[in-house]
Design a protein around this motif. Structure first.
Motif, PDB file in Angstrom:
ATOM      1  N   LEU A  88       0.805  -1.092  -0.049  1.00 51.61           N
ATOM      2  CA  LEU A  88      -0.113   0.371   0.291  1.00 51.61           C
ATOM      3  C   LEU A  88       0.699   0.758  -0.107  1.00 51.61           C
ATOM      4  CD1 LEU A  88      -2.637  -0.984   2.321  1.00 51.61           C
ATOM      5  CD2 LEU A  88      -3.394  -0.504   0.143  1.00 51.61           C
ATOM      6  N   LEU A  89       2.164   1.233   1.048  1.00 47.20           N
ATOM      7  CA  LEU A  89       3.204   2.813   0.649  1.00 47.20           C
ATOM      8  C   LEU A  89       3.635   3.254  -0.515  1.00 47.20           C
ATOM      9  CD1 LEU A  89       4.307   2.203   4.184  1.00 47.20           C
ATOM     10  CD2 LEU A  89       2.492   3.681   3.856  1.00 47.20           C
ATOM     11  N   LEU A  90       4.387   0.980  -0.760  1.00 41.07           N
ATOM     12  CA  LEU A  90       4.813   1.691  -2.781  1.00 41.07           C
ATOM     13  C   LEU A  90       3.422   2.082  -3.311  1.00 41.07           C
ATOM     14  CD1 LEU A  90       6.071  -2.163  -2.918  1.00 41.07           C
ATOM     15  CD2 LEU A  90       7.231   0.256  -2.921  1.00 41.07           C
ATOM     16  N   VAL A  91       2.618   1.861  -3.258  1.00 41.08           N
ATOM     17  CA  VAL A  91       1.221   2.250  -4.971  1.00 41.08           C
ATOM     18  C   VAL A  91       1.179   3.821  -3.900  1.00 41.08           C
ATOM     19  CG1 VAL A  91      -0.652   2.197  -5.258  1.00 41.08           C
ATOM     20  CG2 VAL A  91       1.129  -0.218  -5.118  1.00 41.08           C
ATOM     21  N   SER A  92       0.957   4.125  -3.124  1.00 41.50           N
ATOM     22  CA  SER A  92       0.601   5.074  -2.680  1.00 41.50           C
ATOM     23  C   SER A  92       2.199   6.109  -3.254  1.00 41.50           C
ATOM     24  CB  SER A  92      -0.235   5.790  -1.657  1.00 41.50           C
ATOM     25  OG  SER A  92       1.347   5.048  -0.228  1.00 41.50           O
ATOM     26  N   GLN A  93       2.104   6.075  -3.038  1.00 37.65           N
ATOM     27  CA  GLN A  93       4.448   6.849  -4.320  1.00 37.65           C
ATOM     28  C   GLN A  93       3.935   6.587  -5.420  1.00 37.65           C
ATOM     29  OE1 GLN A  93       7.265   4.904  -2.378  1.00 37.65           O
ATOM     30  NE2 GLN A  93       6.828   5.987  -0.538  1.00 37.65           N
ATOM     31  N   ARG A  94       3.255   6.367  -6.220  1.00 37.60           N
ATOM     32  CA  ARG A  94       3.411   6.410  -7.450  1.00 37.60           C
ATOM     33  C   ARG A  94       2.629   7.539  -7.694  1.00 37.60           C
ATOM     34  NH1 ARG A  94       6.059   3.095  -6.116  1.00 37.60           N
ATOM     35  NH2 ARG A  94       7.647   1.477  -7.460  1.00 37.60           N
ATOM     36  N   THR A  95       2.155   8.066  -9.546  1.00 42.35           N
ATOM     37  CA  THR A  95       1.336   8.701  -9.511  1.00 42.35           C
ATOM     38  C   THR A  95       1.012   8.329 -10.856  1.00 42.35           C
ATOM     39  OG1 THR A  95       3.152   9.482 -11.629  1.00 42.35           O
ATOM     40  CG2 THR A  95       2.884  11.213  -9.506  1.00 42.35           C
ATOM     41  N   SER A  96      -0.413   8.368 -11.275  1.00 39.33           N
ATOM     42  CA  SER A  96      -1.235   7.539 -12.035  1.00 39.33           C
ATOM     43  C   SER A  96      -0.926   7.242 -13.964  1.00 39.33           C
ATOM     44  CB  SER A  96      -2.734   8.379 -12.294  1.00 39.33           C
ATOM     45  OG  SER A  96      -2.455   9.887 -13.053  1.00 39.33           O
ATOM     46  N   ALA A  97       0.111   8.424 -14.031  1.00 38.35           N
ATOM     47  CA  ALA A  97       0.935   9.132 -15.250  1.00 38.35           C
ATOM     48  C   ALA A  97       1.821   8.192 -15.292  1.00 38.35           C
ATOM     49  CB  ALA A  97       1.864  10.004 -15.081  1.00 38.35           C
ATOM     50  N   GLU A  98       2.529   7.559 -13.828  1.00 35.09           N
ATOM     51  CA  GLU A  98       3.538   6.537 -13.542  1.00 35.09           C
ATOM     52  C   GLU A  98       2.743   4.960 -14.294  1.00 35.09           C
ATOM     53  OE1 GLU A  98       6.718   6.395 -10.909  1.00 35.09           O
ATOM     54  OE2 GLU A  98       5.458   8.443  -9.837  1.00 35.09           O
ATOM     55  N   LEU A  99       2.572   4.563 -13.622  1.00 34.96           N
ATOM     56  CA  LEU A  99       1.111   3.741 -13.747  1.00 34.96           C
ATOM     57  C   LEU A  99       0.569   3.009 -14.323  1.00 34.96           C
ATOM     58  CD1 LEU A  99      -0.291   3.023  -9.870  1.00 34.96           C
ATOM     59  CD2 LEU A  99       1.495   1.962 -10.922  1.00 34.96           C
ATOM     60  N   LEU A 100      -0.044   3.706 -15.278  1.00 39.87           N
ATOM     61  CA  LEU A 100      -0.129   3.880 -16.736  1.00 39.87           C
ATOM     62  C   LEU A 100       0.714   3.072 -17.822  1.00 39.87           C
ATOM     63  CD1 LEU A 100      -2.652   6.747 -16.434  1.00 39.87           C
ATOM     64  CD2 LEU A 100      -3.448   4.840 -17.227  1.00 39.87           C
ATOM     65  N   GLN A 101       1.942   3.173 -17.381  1.00 34.10           N
ATOM     66  CA  GLN A 101       3.277   3.176 -18.105  1.00 34.10           C
ATOM     67  C   GLN A 101       2.982   1.961 -18.313  1.00 34.10           C
ATOM     68  OE1 GLN A 101       4.568   4.677 -20.934  1.00 34.10           O
ATOM     69  NE2 GLN A 101       2.965   6.742 -20.257  1.00 34.10           N
ATOM     70  N   ARG A 102       3.853   0.731 -18.996  1.00 31.83           N
ATOM     71  CA  ARG A 102       4.362  -0.772 -18.724  1.00 31.83           C
ATOM     72  C   ARG A 102       5.192  -0.167 -17.543  1.00 31.83           C
ATOM     73  NH1 ARG A 102       3.955  -5.696 -21.482  1.00 31.83           N
ATOM     74  NH2 ARG A 102       5.766  -7.080 -20.824  1.00 31.83           N
ATOM     75  N   GLU A 103       6.414   0.380 -17.960  1.00 30.75           N
ATOM     76  CA  GLU A 103       8.239  -0.085 -17.458  1.00 30.75           C
ATOM     77  C   GLU A 103       6.953   0.342 -15.889  1.00 30.75           C
ATOM     78  OE1 GLU A 103       7.211   2.011 -20.219  1.00 30.75           O
ATOM     79  OE2 GLU A 103       8.103   1.068 -21.146  1.00 30.75           O
ATOM     80  N   GLY A 104       6.058   1.603 -15.874  1.00 29.20           N
ATOM     81  CA  GLY A 104       5.792   1.697 -14.254  1.00 29.20           C
ATOM     82  C   GLY A 104       5.005   0.910 -13.665  1.00 29.20           C
ATOM     83  N   LYS A 105       4.540   0.106 -14.222  1.00 29.60           N
ATOM     84  CA  LYS A 105       3.863  -1.649 -13.822  1.00 29.60           C
ATOM     85  C   LYS A 105       5.254  -2.324 -13.621  1.00 29.60           C
ATOM     86  CE  LYS A 105      -0.893  -1.273 -15.746  1.00 29.60           C
ATOM     87  NZ  LYS A 105      -0.647   0.413 -17.207  1.00 29.60           N
ATOM     88  N   GLU A 106       5.673  -2.425 -14.225  1.00 31.21           N
ATOM     89  CA  GLU A 106       6.729  -3.202 -14.167  1.00 31.21           C
ATOM     90  C   GLU A 106       7.735  -3.107 -13.041  1.00 31.21           C
ATOM     91  OE1 GLU A 106       8.990  -3.249 -17.949  1.00 31.21           O
ATOM     92  OE2 GLU A 106       7.715  -4.698 -19.027  1.00 31.21           O
ATOM     93  N   LYS A 107       8.105  -1.912 -12.909  1.00 35.32           N
ATOM     94  CA  LYS A 107       9.569  -1.118 -11.372  1.00 35.32           C
ATOM     95  C   LYS A 107       7.948  -1.573 -10.573  1.00 35.32           C
ATOM     96  CE  LYS A 107      11.681   2.273 -10.025  1.00 35.32           C
ATOM     97  NZ  LYS A 107      11.315   1.764  -8.976  1.00 35.32           N
ATOM     98  N   LEU A 108       6.957  -1.611  -9.883  1.00 38.88           N
ATOM     99  CA  LEU A 108       5.856  -1.462  -9.045  1.00 38.88           C
ATOM    100  C   LEU A 108       5.928  -2.666  -9.195  1.00 38.88           C
ATOM    101  CD1 LEU A 108       3.955  -0.125  -7.298  1.00 38.88           C
ATOM    102  CD2 LEU A 108       2.184  -0.819  -8.557  1.00 38.88           C
ATOM    103  N   ALA A 109       6.029  -3.989  -9.858  1.00 39.88           N
ATOM    104  CA  ALA A 109       6.275  -5.183  -9.571  1.00 39.88           C
ATOM    105  C   ALA A 109       7.498  -6.249  -9.336  1.00 39.88           C
ATOM    106  CB  ALA A 109       5.652  -5.719 -11.317  1.00 39.88           C
ATOM    107  N   HIS A 110       8.441  -5.485  -9.318  1.00 41.82           N
ATOM    108  CA  HIS A 110      10.055  -5.313  -9.278  1.00 41.82           C
ATOM    109  C   HIS A 110       9.662  -5.137  -7.768  1.00 41.82           C
ATOM    110  CE1 HIS A 110      13.957  -6.458  -9.671  1.00 41.82           C
ATOM    111  NE2 HIS A 110      13.480  -4.979  -8.281  1.00 41.82           N
ATOM    112  N   ASP A 111       9.416  -3.376  -7.389  1.00 45.58           N
ATOM    113  CA  ASP A 111       9.545  -3.108  -6.026  1.00 45.58           C
ATOM    114  C   ASP A 111       8.760  -4.207  -5.040  1.00 45.58           C
ATOM    115  OD1 ASP A 111      10.974  -1.726  -7.217  1.00 45.58           O
ATOM    116  OD2 ASP A 111       9.291  -0.283  -6.938  1.00 45.58           O
ATOM    117  N   ILE A 112       7.215  -4.831  -5.117  1.00 44.34           N
ATOM    118  CA  ILE A 112       6.416  -5.615  -4.632  1.00 44.34           C
ATOM    119  C   ILE A 112       7.139  -6.372  -4.167  1.00 44.34           C
ATOM    120  CG2 ILE A 112       4.225  -7.138  -5.048  1.00 44.34           C
ATOM    121  CD1 ILE A 112       2.974  -4.572  -6.121  1.00 44.34           C
TER     122      ILE A 112
END
Length: 176
Positions: free
Chosen positions: A97-121
């Motif tokens: 929850l803390l990891l996702v709350s630090q992201r912006t929608s612009a980051e998460l709309l991109q594939r690279e942003g989702k991949e980085k989030l998955a790696h951080d998770i």
């Protein structure tokens, strides 16, 4: 006349049976040849998938009016690891929850942003189990020339190769 009809029927049935036997034998031989390599390539133990409850998180966009609903499934090596992850689930959910709350929608709309989030998770899930996941290097980061950091990086990669948490899968990803 009756004898001729019976003889013809017996010959037809015998011919059909022989044809069926040959076709089935040929099909079984192909199955056996095709199945042997598949058995060699199959993993020793099938992975275990551990779904987490969906999470709704406010994003770090200006104004604070954007949120994400994310469904996560963790792929682990076996059921024993799944039980270990379940023991730490409240801590893991909080970290995610803390990891996702630090992201912006612009980051998460991109594939690279989702991949980085998955790696951080993946790093967040592995942490309570005592495993480290090396930081994902981006293209913008310069290569480290320091020998100590290279040694640390190699050690982290060896430790990551033994990590029973294989990957993070998104089962749903909605940004509103």
């Amino acid at each position: 006349m009756l004898i001729i009809i019976i003889a013809v029927l017996v010959l037809v049935l015998a011919g059909g049976g022989a044809a069926a036997f040959l076709l089935m034998g040929k099909k079984n031989a192909e199955d056996e040849e095709g199945a042997a390599p598949a058995r060699k390539e199959a993993p020793k133990v099938a992975p275990t998938f551990l779904p987490m409850e969906n999470m709704v998180v406010n994003l770090a966009d200006p104004g604070g009016d954007r949120f994400a609903q994310i469904g996560i499934t963790v792929e682990v090596a076996d059921a024993k690891t799944a039980d270990q992850v379940k023991q730490y689930m409240p801590s893991i959910r909080s970290g995610v929850l803390l990891l996702v709350s630090q992201r912006t929608s612009a980051e998460l709309l991109q594939r690279e942003g989702k991949e980085k989030l998955a790696h951080d998770i993946l790093r967040e899930v592995s942490k309570p189990l005592g495993y480290t996941v090396p930081a994902k290097k981006t293209r913008k980061e310069p290569a480290a020339d320091d020998e100590e950091s290279e040694e640390d990086d190699r050690a982290a990669r060896r430790k990551a190769a033994q990590n029973p948490v294989h990957r993070i899968l998104f089962s749903s990803f909605i940004i509103q």
